[in-house]
Design a protein around this motif. Structure first.
Motif, PDB file in Angstrom:
ATOM      1  N   VAL A 314       0.871  -1.173   0.000  1.00  0.00           N
ATOM      2  CA  VAL A 314       0.000   0.000   0.000  1.00  0.00           C
ATOM      3  C   VAL A 314       0.907   1.221   0.000  1.00  0.00           C
ATOM      4  CG1 VAL A 314      -1.773   1.276   1.250  1.00  0.00           C
ATOM      5  CG2 VAL A 314      -1.805  -1.225   1.253  1.00  0.00           C
ATOM      6  N   CYS A 315       0.864   2.003  -1.053  1.00  0.00           N
ATOM      7  CA  CYS A 315       1.803   3.122  -1.172  1.00  0.00           C
ATOM      8  C   CYS A 315       1.044   4.417  -1.439  1.00  0.00           C
ATOM      9  CB  CYS A 315       2.835   2.855  -2.264  1.00  0.00           C
ATOM     10  SG  CYS A 315       2.148   2.280  -3.829  1.00  0.00           S
ATOM     11  N   GLY A 316       1.708   5.520  -1.170  1.00  0.00           N
ATOM     12  CA  GLY A 316       1.109   6.829  -1.366  1.00  0.00           C
ATOM     13  C   GLY A 316       1.882   7.864  -0.578  1.00  0.00           C
ATOM     14  N   ILE A 317       1.464   9.115  -0.681  1.00  0.00           N
ATOM     15  CA  ILE A 317       2.179  10.188  -0.009  1.00  0.00           C
ATOM     16  C   ILE A 317       1.973  10.095   1.496  1.00  0.00           C
ATOM     17  CG2 ILE A 317       1.983  11.720  -1.993  1.00  0.00           C
ATOM     18  CD1 ILE A 317      -0.230  13.179  -0.461  1.00  0.00           C
ATOM     19  N   VAL A 438       3.605  -9.470  -6.384  1.00  0.00           N
ATOM     20  CA  VAL A 438       3.259  -8.326  -5.556  1.00  0.00           C
ATOM     21  C   VAL A 438       2.098  -7.563  -6.186  1.00  0.00           C
ATOM     22  CG1 VAL A 438       4.101  -6.177  -4.525  1.00  0.00           C
ATOM     23  CG2 VAL A 438       5.640  -8.122  -4.774  1.00  0.00           C
ATOM     24  N   THR A 439       1.126  -7.204  -5.335  1.00  0.00           N
ATOM     25  CA  THR A 439       0.052  -6.308  -5.748  1.00  0.00           C
ATOM     26  C   THR A 439       0.355  -4.924  -5.210  1.00  0.00           C
ATOM     27  OG1 THR A 439      -1.585  -8.081  -5.717  1.00  0.00           O
ATOM     28  CG2 THR A 439      -2.409  -5.816  -5.602  1.00  0.00           C
ATOM     29  N   HIS A 440       0.416  -3.933  -6.083  1.00  0.00           N
ATOM     30  CA  HIS A 440       0.646  -2.555  -5.657  1.00  0.00           C
ATOM     31  C   HIS A 440      -0.692  -1.825  -5.610  1.00  0.00           C
ATOM     32  CE1 HIS A 440       4.869  -3.390  -6.756  1.00  0.00           C
ATOM     33  NE2 HIS A 440       5.135  -2.456  -5.867  1.00  0.00           N
ATOM     34  N   LEU A 441      -0.968  -1.205  -4.466  1.00  0.00           N
ATOM     35  CA  LEU A 441      -2.209  -0.460  -4.293  1.00  0.00           C
ATOM     36  C   LEU A 441      -1.850   0.975  -3.914  1.00  0.00           C
ATOM     37  CD1 LEU A 441      -5.285  -0.217  -3.968  1.00  0.00           C
ATOM     38  CD2 LEU A 441      -5.015  -1.085  -1.617  1.00  0.00           C
ATOM     39  N   THR A 442      -2.101   1.905  -4.810  1.00  0.00           N
ATOM     40  CA  THR A 442      -1.821   3.310  -4.547  1.00  0.00           C
ATOM     41  C   THR A 442      -3.052   3.962  -3.936  1.00  0.00           C
ATOM     42  OG1 THR A 442      -0.257   3.438  -6.385  1.00  0.00           O
ATOM     43  CG2 THR A 442      -1.148   5.511  -5.561  1.00  0.00           C
ATOM     44  N   VAL A 443      -2.846   4.605  -2.789  1.00  0.00           N
ATOM     45  CA  VAL A 443      -3.937   5.242  -2.054  1.00  0.00           C
ATOM     46  C   VAL A 443      -3.912   6.735  -2.355  1.00  0.00           C
ATOM     47  CG1 VAL A 443      -4.934   5.684   0.214  1.00  0.00           C
ATOM     48  CG2 VAL A 443      -3.783   3.511  -0.249  1.00  0.00           C
ATOM     49  N   GLY A 444      -5.021   7.243  -2.854  1.00  0.00           N
ATOM     50  CA  GLY A 444      -5.112   8.663  -3.179  1.00  0.00           C
ATOM     51  C   GLY A 444      -5.906   9.431  -2.146  1.00  0.00           C
TER      52      GLY A 444
END
Length: 941
Positions: A314-317, A438-444
């Motif tokens: 889970v990635c994001g700023i 790997v599953t990448h999930l970008t959180v906005g």
């Protein structure tokens, strides 16, 4: 609003889903003591006994009445709950099923009366109420007794649940859980039967039969008994391939009773080693339905030959809510991972700290998985392999929060597909894709509707509805960033006269609006933090800038008083103001910490005034050094002191009056003190670096924290070398040699001591030379070179005598006495011990007396004077416990056990050996010591 009382874990009260503050620990104990008998009168004397045991306060009833009064106030928002005085005592009236303990018992009773899926669901719901050990952190006899009873009830329910699941054909999903439970309680025949049946149904009859044979041998060796008739019958049926043991059909008729496996005697008490490390779920979680669906799919259990380990990043700023999402999903999905959940903050983007070392993280995971300290391998690769082995075949969720990069994460990944890994990071961690699916999930950021929902959750729907245009503008200015919304909402909720309109007007007048409107970069968070920072008065803003100079993960009020120069009272007021604005969190009474994003912003604003930062840093280092020096003098008053540097203005060291308070202070401040050593060295305060390490040594060695000893003295050695202080260099060499001795590395210890001795001789530092000879004697005693040990110890006697150093002379005489014991000179040993004791009693050196009494007792033991030996070892043990010297306490217990054994009291000897093993397991000690003590215990039969 519904009220819920939690006793199956930390004592807590929730009203409408939110935690209610019901006071400090003792006040919560009063609440729990009433809740156990909810609806029934509890006499005052019974309440006092439950809450305080044999240590009631002086004005017991006044204190109790005060607690009850405050509990009534805290529970006032729940009118259905009352605390009243009745003729028989005090009664807490509430719905019994609002108390998780009584709800658990009700659900278990209903499950045992039901059958099929209904019974399974009821039992699962009952077990899901448990959040940890009942009445967690409470250490009072009555609560201890209740805890034991409840843990037995929990185990019985778990075994009933296993029976129900076996009856439903879920043998495959139970294998790992049963294997762990069987290891935890190897003599439980019911567990053995369940595991045998599951193995048989899984097509592994040979393993089922092997487990039976293992149990049969264990019962014969340890209890002199044979398996019970039920287990024996199951064994025969497996041998005969009884078709009745086959699993039920996948779809049994509705209402058909679930078959139960054969069972034996009721289980004894066990202690679960299933880790439950998740932090509490976020209280104001909204939206994220699409992201939760992705996580549900990506982290679903896999099976089959092509199954892989599910990993999601889970990635994001920063501040977008990655951790909140991960924790919310993990709590919602924890039923998928019956073998536990591991959680760690990897501090990948903590600005003023270092990323977590994967080796330290794995060691923490091994602790959580129940691995005894003595069984943890020394090498990192071996620890990582053990970690993967323990997770093999288990269904565990591993949550790695705030990861720095792929290299930090890779060693922490399990090796088998039964587990799942959920990672949060500001980085994409693309390096993981080379070896993992790997599953990448970008959180906005939130959309306006979801952001409005979050604001209403924080402020209350009525307040937001009263100012709809202002609320909408706040949502727009925050650009949907959850952290920004939360910080602004915090300013409103902590000021009763504030309005949303007033806050929007302030935002319009500030340049913060431009930054908040971008919504994607780190500047979004910086601008929101600036909004709170600029609203502070000048003094509080200065404290916010200064606090980032603190070395540890948190800071206490006293240390903050010195860091800021305000003193404890002034610092406490400033910390409170920062806490109310959510720029600090008080995570424990009097302990404050800031989120890593808040610390990052503080570093930026502090960079504008280097002089202010340097002054704050020096004051906090002075504070820790002065307090640690004074505390160490209480622990070891006859240690050669060091001369401290001048103290900066505004520093107010803590006053620690007693030995026990000193041990408690070191235990509480240890992370900050260790970090202070490294902080001082990085910023050129070399005197502070090596003297802080010096002041930590007594505490760390007493607690057996040898890895910490090695870390701080490696830094101290470099600092002392830069200073050209030969005595300080010699000190660090000696301490590092002691650490190597305890690690079983005598060659490295000898190399350090040779350097220390050469340096002491060449510089003419006779006191350092004497101490080094004494440490060399200790080294050679460990390696078995008794002649060399005696030679160095006698040299130390001569040097200390020449110096008139009576405390050192007494220590050296005791060392010589021990050498004589090892070579058969027992009468000589007694004479030397008596000389040493006379000096130590005259000096009041309790630490020295404890060591000499141990040697004297051992000498008497060898002479056959066992009663004298027993008296010496009992006094020695008493002193070590009073001093908090855990390692020497364990050694004294071993010697006391040997004395009891020589006098024919085998049970007393057994108790001593068992207690010694318990102490060793809590420390970083050479595994050989544990093995030797275990051998003594086993020899008793």
């Amino acid at each position: 609003m519904a009220v819920e009382f939690g006793l199956l874990g930390v004592i807590e009260v929730r009203l409408g889903g939110r935690t209610v503050d019901v006071g400090h620990m003792r006040q919560r104990c009063v609440l729990a003591a009433l809740l156990v008998d909810v609806g029934r009168a509890v006499p005052v004397d019974t309440l006092v006994d439950r809450v305080w045991g044999d240590r009631p306060p002086q004005r017991t009833k006044d204190t109790l009445y005060g607690y009850l009064s405050r509990l009534r106030q805290a529970l006032r928002p729940a009118p259905e709950v009352t605390v009243a005085r009745r003729p028989g005592g005090y009664v807490l009236d509430a719905d019994p099923l609002s108390v998780d303990l009584h709800l658990f018992r009700d659900l278990v009773t209903r499950a045992r009366a039901a059958d099929g899926p209904e019974a399974v669901a009821l039992m699962r719901r009952a077990l899901g109420l448990w959040r940890g050990e009942p009445f967690a952190t409470v250490d009072v006899p009555w609560f201890d007794d209740q805890r034991r009873v409840l843990l037995r009830e929990r185990l019985a329910a778990e075994l009933d649940h296993i029976d129900l699941r076996l009856g439903a054909g879920d043998h495959g999903g139970l294998l790992s859980e049963l294997a762990v439970k069987a290891r935890e309680h190897p003599l439980d025949e019911r567990l053995a039967g369940q595991l045998m049946l599951a193995l048989y149904r899984a097509g592994r009859p040979s393993e089922a039969l092997a487990h039976y044979q293992e149990l049969r041998h264990r019962l014969a060796e340890e209890l002199g008994a044979d398996p019970g008739p039920r287990l024996l019958a199951l064994h025969q049926r497996i041998l005969a391939n009884d078709p009745a043991l086959l699993p039920p059909d996948p779809a049994p008729p509705a209402g058909a009773p679930a078959p139960s496996p054969p069972e034996a005697a009721p289980p004894a008490e066990v202690r679960s080693t299933t880790p439950r490390q998740l932090l509490a779920p976020p209280p104001y979680f909204v939206g994220r339905d699409a992201e939760l669906a992705v996580l549900d799919k990506a982290l679903a259990a896999q099976s089959g030959p092509r199954a892989t380990l599910p990993v999601t990043v889970v990635c994001g700023i920063g501040g977008v809510g990655k951790t909140s999402l991960a924790l919310h999903w993990a709590h919602r999905a924890q039923h998928r991972f019956p073998d536990g959940q591991l959680f760690v903050d990897l501090h990948g983007f903590t600005p003023s700290g270092e990323p977590a070392d994967p080796g330290v993280v794995i060691r923490g995971f091994l602790d959580a998985l129940g691995v005894e300290p003595g069984r943890v391998p020394a090498a990192f690769d071996a620890q990582a392999a053990l970690y993967r082995s323990l997770l093999a075949g288990r269904r565990v969720l591993v949550v790695l929060d705030n990861a720095r990069d792929s290299a930090q994460v890779l060693p922490l990944l399990p090796g088998t597909p039964g587990c799942a890994v959920l990672i949060t990071s500001r980085d994409q961690l693309t390096g993981l894709t080379a070896a993992h699916q790997v599953t990448h999930l970008t959180v906005g950021a939130f959309d306006p509707a979801t952001a409005h929902e979050l604001l209403a959750g924080r402020l209350g729907a009525e307040r937001v509805a009263a100012e709809p245009r202002a609320a909408a503008e706040l949502v727009g200015q925050c650009a949907g960033l959850p952290l920004a919304l939360s910080v602004l909402a915090g300013r409103v909720t902590t000021n009763p006269v504030a309005t949303l309109t007033a806050l929007t007007e302030e935002l319009r007048e500030s340049s913060r609006l431009d930054a908040l409107s971008t919504g994607e970069d780190a500047t979004d968070v910086r601008a929101v933090l600036a909004a709170s920072y600029r609203a502070l008065d000048a003094g509080t803003a200065r404290v916010f800038r200064q606090l980032v100079q603190g070395p540890g993960p948190d800071i206490g009020v006293a240390a903050a008083g010195s860091l800021t120069g305000l003193g404890p009272a002034g610092a406490h007021q400033a910390l409170h103001r920062l806490r109310t604005r959510h720029l600090l969190q008080e995570h424990a009474p009097g302990r404050f910490a800031g989120h890593d994003l808040l610390r990052a912003y503080a570093l930026e604003v502090a960079a504008g005034d280097d002089a202010e930062a340097r002054a704050a840093r020096l004051r906090v280092l002075d504070h820790y050094l002065r307090t640690a020096w004074a505390a160490d003098r209480l622990l070891l008053p006859h240690r050669d002191p060091v001369r401290l540097p001048p103290m900066a203005d505004g520093v107010r060291p803590e006053e620690i009056p007693t030995h026990d308070r000193a041990m408690a202070w070191f235990g509480r401040e240890r992370p900050a003190l260790i970090a202070a050593v490294h902080l001082a060295a990085r910023h050129g305060h070399d005197i502070h670096a090596w003297q802080l390490a010096w002041a930590l040594t007594t505490f760390l060695t007493r607690r057996g924290r040898w890895s910490d000893v090695a870390a701080v003295h490696a830094t101290a050695l470099r600092a002392a070398t830069r200073l050209g202080d030969t005595a300080a260099v010699n000190e660090s060499y000696r301490v590092l040699a002691l650490e190597r001795i305890e690690a079983g590395d005598p060659a490295a210890a000898r190399e350090r001591l040779d350097r220390a001795l050469s340096l002491a001789v060449s510089s003419g530092h006779t006191l350092s030379e004497a101490h080094t000879h004494l440490t060399l004697g200790w080294l050679y005693e460990h390696t078995g070179d008794r002649a060399a040990a005696l030679r160095h110890d006698e040299l130390a006697v001569g040097l200390f005598t020449r110096l008139g150093h009576r405390a050192g002379l007494a220590r050296a005489l005791n060392a010589v006495a021990w050498d004589h014991v090892q070579t058969g000179g027992h009468r000589q040993a007694v004479a030397r011990c008596q000389q040493a004791l006379a000096l130590q009693e005259e000096l009041g050196d309790r630490r020295g007396q404890s060591d000499t009494l141990d040697t004297l007792g051992y000498a008497y033991q060898q002479l056959g004077e066992h009663t004298q030996a027993l008296l010496c070892h009992e006094r020695c043990l008493e002193l070590h416990r009073a001093l908090g010297h855990r390692f020497n306490e364990a050694e004294a217990l071993v010697h006391l056990g040997e004395a009891h054994q020589a006098l024919g009291d085998r049970e007393a000897a057994r108790r001593c050996y068992e207690q010694a093993l318990d102490v060793f397991r809590d420390m970083e000690v050479n595994p050989a010591r544990v093995a030797q003590t275990r051998a003594l215990l086993d020899a008793l039969g």
